[in-house]
Design a protein around this motif. Structure first.
Motif, PDB file in Angstrom:
ATOM      1  N   HIS A  60       0.738  -1.169   0.005  1.00 30.93           N
ATOM      2  CA  HIS A  60       0.045   0.023  -0.009  1.00 30.93           C
ATOM      3  C   HIS A  60       0.725   1.262  -0.188  1.00 30.93           C
ATOM      4  O   HIS A  60       2.236   1.149  -0.232  1.00 30.93           O
ATOM      5  CB  HIS A  60      -0.864   0.019   1.170  1.00 30.93           C
ATOM      6  N   GLY A  61       0.203   2.312   0.068  1.00 32.89           N
ATOM      7  CA  GLY A  61       0.932   3.812   0.087  1.00 32.89           C
ATOM      8  C   GLY A  61       0.268   4.401   1.260  1.00 32.89           C
ATOM      9  O   GLY A  61      -0.348   4.053   2.229  1.00 32.89           O
ATOM     10  N   TYR A  62       0.265   5.793   1.115  1.00 33.16           N
ATOM     11  CA  TYR A  62       0.181   6.857   2.181  1.00 33.16           C
ATOM     12  C   TYR A  62      -1.437   6.829   2.422  1.00 33.16           C
ATOM     13  O   TYR A  62      -1.923   7.061   3.489  1.00 33.16           O
ATOM     14  CB  TYR A  62       0.562   7.963   1.901  1.00 33.16           C
ATOM     15  N   ASP A  63      -2.269   6.582   1.429  1.00 35.26           N
ATOM     16  CA  ASP A  63      -3.603   6.485   1.602  1.00 35.26           C
ATOM     17  C   ASP A  63      -4.290   5.226   2.096  1.00 35.26           C
ATOM     18  O   ASP A  63      -5.399   5.113   2.190  1.00 35.26           O
ATOM     19  CB  ASP A  63      -4.313   6.968   0.260  1.00 35.26           C
ATOM     20  N   PHE A  64      -3.398   4.164   2.669  1.00 34.69           N
ATOM     21  CA  PHE A  64      -4.007   3.232   3.105  1.00 34.69           C
ATOM     22  C   PHE A  64      -4.870   3.516   4.550  1.00 34.69           C
ATOM     23  O   PHE A  64      -4.415   4.676   4.858  1.00 34.69           O
ATOM     24  CB  PHE A  64      -2.829   2.297   3.880  1.00 34.69           C
ATOM     25  N   ASP A  65      -5.822   2.893   4.653  1.00 30.56           N
ATOM     26  CA  ASP A  65      -6.732   3.109   5.719  1.00 30.56           C
ATOM     27  C   ASP A  65      -6.096   3.035   7.304  1.00 30.56           C
ATOM     28  O   ASP A  65      -6.077   2.053   7.674  1.00 30.56           O
ATOM     29  CB  ASP A  65      -8.088   2.282   5.782  1.00 30.56           C
ATOM     30  N   SER A  66      -5.754   4.204   7.600  1.00 33.66           N
ATOM     31  CA  SER A  66      -4.964   4.196   8.878  1.00 33.66           C
ATOM     32  C   SER A  66      -5.963   4.921  10.039  1.00 33.66           C
ATOM     33  O   SER A  66      -5.412   5.232  10.952  1.00 33.66           O
ATOM     34  CB  SER A  66      -3.743   5.069   8.805  1.00 33.66           C
ATOM     35  N   ARG A  67      -7.208   5.080   9.867  1.00 32.39           N
ATOM     36  CA  ARG A  67      -8.130   5.576  10.959  1.00 32.39           C
ATOM     37  C   ARG A  67      -8.126   5.120  12.118  1.00 32.39           C
ATOM     38  O   ARG A  67      -8.150   5.901  13.136  1.00 32.39           O
ATOM     39  CB  ARG A  67      -9.471   5.364  10.165  1.00 32.39           C
ATOM     40  N   PHE A  80      -0.520  13.958  13.427  1.00 28.92           N
ATOM     41  CA  PHE A  80      -0.471  12.290  12.616  1.00 28.92           C
ATOM     42  C   PHE A  80       0.227  12.725  11.237  1.00 28.92           C
ATOM     43  O   PHE A  80      -0.320  13.703  10.573  1.00 28.92           O
ATOM     44  CB  PHE A  80      -1.609  11.833  12.697  1.00 28.92           C
ATOM     45  N   ILE A  81       1.149  11.862  10.725  1.00 27.09           N
ATOM     46  CA  ILE A  81       1.531  11.980   9.632  1.00 27.09           C
ATOM     47  C   ILE A  81       1.901  10.483   8.957  1.00 27.09           C
ATOM     48  O   ILE A  81       2.315   9.834   9.621  1.00 27.09           O
ATOM     49  CB  ILE A  81       2.916  12.853   9.347  1.00 27.09           C
ATOM     50  N   ALA A  82       1.375  10.197   7.754  1.00 30.17           N
ATOM     51  CA  ALA A  82       1.617   9.007   7.126  1.00 30.17           C
ATOM     52  C   ALA A  82       2.396   9.159   5.650  1.00 30.17           C
ATOM     53  O   ALA A  82       1.827   9.649   4.743  1.00 30.17           O
ATOM     54  CB  ALA A  82       0.427   8.172   6.957  1.00 30.17           C
ATOM     55  N   PRO A  83       3.605   8.952   5.793  1.00 25.72           N
ATOM     56  CA  PRO A  83       4.428   9.156   4.420  1.00 25.72           C
ATOM     57  C   PRO A  83       4.051   8.157   3.615  1.00 25.72           C
ATOM     58  O   PRO A  83       3.747   7.120   4.088  1.00 25.72           O
ATOM     59  CB  PRO A  83       5.787   9.439   4.931  1.00 25.72           C
ATOM     60  N   HIS A  84       4.407   8.480   2.147  1.00 26.35           N
ATOM     61  CA  HIS A  84       4.274   7.600   1.104  1.00 26.35           C
ATOM     62  C   HIS A  84       5.473   6.403   1.050  1.00 26.35           C
ATOM     63  O   HIS A  84       5.292   5.501   0.676  1.00 26.35           O
ATOM     64  CB  HIS A  84       3.964   8.155  -0.167  1.00 26.35           C
ATOM     65  N   PHE A  85       6.758   7.190   1.331  1.00 26.75           N
ATOM     66  CA  PHE A  85       7.935   6.624   0.990  1.00 26.75           C
ATOM     67  C   PHE A  85       8.163   5.661   0.049  1.00 26.75           C
ATOM     68  O   PHE A  85       8.503   4.403  -0.041  1.00 26.75           O
ATOM     69  CB  PHE A  85       8.612   5.857   2.459  1.00 26.75           C
ATOM     70  N   ARG A  86       7.603   6.273  -1.207  1.00 24.73           N
ATOM     71  CA  ARG A  86       7.691   5.384  -2.495  1.00 24.73           C
ATOM     72  C   ARG A  86       6.512   4.394  -2.810  1.00 24.73           C
ATOM     73  O   ARG A  86       6.764   3.591  -3.692  1.00 24.73           O
ATOM     74  CB  ARG A  86       9.214   4.650  -2.976  1.00 24.73           C
ATOM     75  N   GLY A  87       5.641   4.307  -1.946  1.00 26.01           N
ATOM     76  CA  GLY A  87       4.541   3.434  -2.135  1.00 26.01           C
ATOM     77  C   GLY A  87       4.639   2.065  -2.080  1.00 26.01           C
ATOM     78  O   GLY A  87       5.672   1.706  -1.233  1.00 26.01           O
ATOM     79  N   PRO A  88       3.912   1.272  -2.534  1.00 25.72           N
ATOM     80  CA  PRO A  88       3.934  -0.173  -2.452  1.00 25.72           C
ATOM     81  C   PRO A  88       5.393  -0.711  -2.838  1.00 25.72           C
ATOM     82  O   PRO A  88       6.095  -0.377  -3.583  1.00 25.72           O
ATOM     83  CB  PRO A  88       2.972  -0.938  -3.560  1.00 25.72           C
ATOM     84  N   ASN A  89       5.735  -1.872  -2.074  1.00 27.60           N
ATOM     85  CA  ASN A  89       7.208  -2.232  -2.156  1.00 27.60           C
ATOM     86  C   ASN A  89       7.114  -3.418  -3.275  1.00 27.60           C
ATOM     87  O   ASN A  89       7.228  -4.378  -3.249  1.00 27.60           O
ATOM     88  CB  ASN A  89       7.607  -3.175  -0.800  1.00 27.60           C
ATOM     89  N   ARG A  90       7.257  -2.696  -4.646  1.00 26.69           N
ATOM     90  CA  ARG A  90       7.290  -3.255  -5.800  1.00 26.69           C
ATOM     91  C   ARG A  90       8.703  -2.977  -6.701  1.00 26.69           C
ATOM     92  O   ARG A  90       8.610  -3.429  -7.651  1.00 26.69           O
ATOM     93  CB  ARG A  90       6.125  -3.365  -6.454  1.00 26.69           C
ATOM     94  N   HIS A  91       9.563  -1.949  -6.260  1.00 24.39           N
ATOM     95  CA  HIS A  91      10.315  -1.462  -7.342  1.00 24.39           C
ATOM     96  C   HIS A  91      11.471  -0.848  -6.309  1.00 24.39           C
ATOM     97  O   HIS A  91      11.371  -0.989  -5.038  1.00 24.39           O
ATOM     98  CB  HIS A  91       9.968  -0.233  -7.823  1.00 24.39           C
TER      99      HIS A  91
END
Length: 309
Positions: A60-67, A80-91
């Motif tokens: 997932h990425g920064y917009d994963f449901d972290s509610r 509260f901060i949720a960084p993207h850090f390059r998104g899903p671990n696929r690259h």
């Protein structure tokens, strides 16, 4: 604010949070100037308040449901901060690359500039791939964090590759894309796997109050085996000369057996094993591939950096 609190109270988890756009900010990487989205929700306070940095899971990425984590932060009046850090671990630039690590640090710096953050109480947490990155960042910049809480983390990517490949889980293909091959294929691949595997670097986190948690029923093909959390804890325990979790105890846990009878009301679950070593704590609880944000934030809230107080 009322609408936000209602949203935070929803129990159902979605892969993408429906109101993510409302809180989206963009932070430029200080390494390659890439625009990285973050979910940023400042506390409604003019006084310095703690900051909770939430790290998203593997796919997932920064917009994963972290509610659920947001709700715990809001209840305590934390930023509260949720960084993207390059998104899903696929690259290659994802999965604990130097770019992904810097993205987390850049997100913290953004929050510190945007609002009043109590520098003595910057907290870190995540589950699965986010648990993996929590361990990585605790070792990478131990001076920054007041405490960290990792749930169902991957601690050794080469072993995780072998485990997922043996069970036909496609995540081993993600790892090949990330490091450019499979374990043993080349020195370059093995070095990349080691660099991205926190178990080899956790000595750097010896002074970070580090909470490692794992559901006893977690495992492949869709989860992460509890051995990864035990390996991480044992590394920390060995560094301070404390007792490790022995192989026979790990084997018993993997059979679903309980070792300890510890009670902890913040978990609301049976605890099958709890060990402490230095600043670190390991908890194997009755559950699967999941996190318990309330228990995580209970641990985090109990810590502050003494050098800043």
């Amino acid at each position: 604010m009322k609408r936000l609190l209602q949203a935070l109270g929803l129990k159902r988890r979605h892969s993408v949070m429906p109101d993510a756009a409302r809180w989206k900010v963009v932070v430029r990487s200080s390494l390659d100037r890439a625009r990285q989205p973050c979910l940023f929700i400042p506390a409604a306070s003019t006084e310095p308040r703690p900051l909770l940095v939430y790290l998203h899971p593997w796919r997932h990425g920064y917009d994963f449901d972290s509610r659920p984590w947001q709700a715990e932060a809001a209840r305590r009046l934390w930023h509260f901060i949720a960084p993207h850090f390059r998104g899903p671990n696929r690259h290659a630039k994802a999965c604990a690359s130097r770019y992904a690590r810097q993205d987390v640090l850049d997100a913290v710096a953004y929050a510190q500039k945007a609002t009043h953050v109590d520098a003595a109480r910057i907290y870190l947490g995540g589950v699965s791939g986010g648990g993996h990155m929590t361990l990585v960042m605790a070792a990478e910049t131990p001076h920054l964090w007041a405490a960290a809480s990792a749930w169902c983390p991957i601690s050794d990517l080469a072993e995780f590759y072998r485990e997922s490949a043996a069970r036909g889980a496609k995540i081993h293909r993600h790892i090949r894309r990330i490091v450019g091959g499979m374990p043993g294929e080349s020195r370059k691949v093995d070095e990349a796997l080691r660099y991205r595997s926190p178990v080899y670097h956790l000595a750097g986190a010896a002074d970070v109050p580090l909470d490692i948690n794992h559901g006893i029923h977690d495992g492949q093909p869709k989860g992460v085996g509890i051995q990864h959390s035990v390996w991480a804890f044992n590394t920390l325990a060995s560094n301070v000369g404390a007792e490790i979790v022995a192989d026979d105890a790990l084997a018993a846990l993997r059979r679903g057996e309980s070792i300890d009878g510890v009670e902890d009301a913040s978990y609301g679950r049976a605890i099958h094993l709890r060990r402490c070593a230095g600043c670190a704590r390991l908890t194997i609880f009755d559950g699967g591939h999941e996190d318990l944000p309330g228990a995580a934030c209970e641990w985090l809230a109990a810590h502050a950096r003494k050098d800043l107080h």
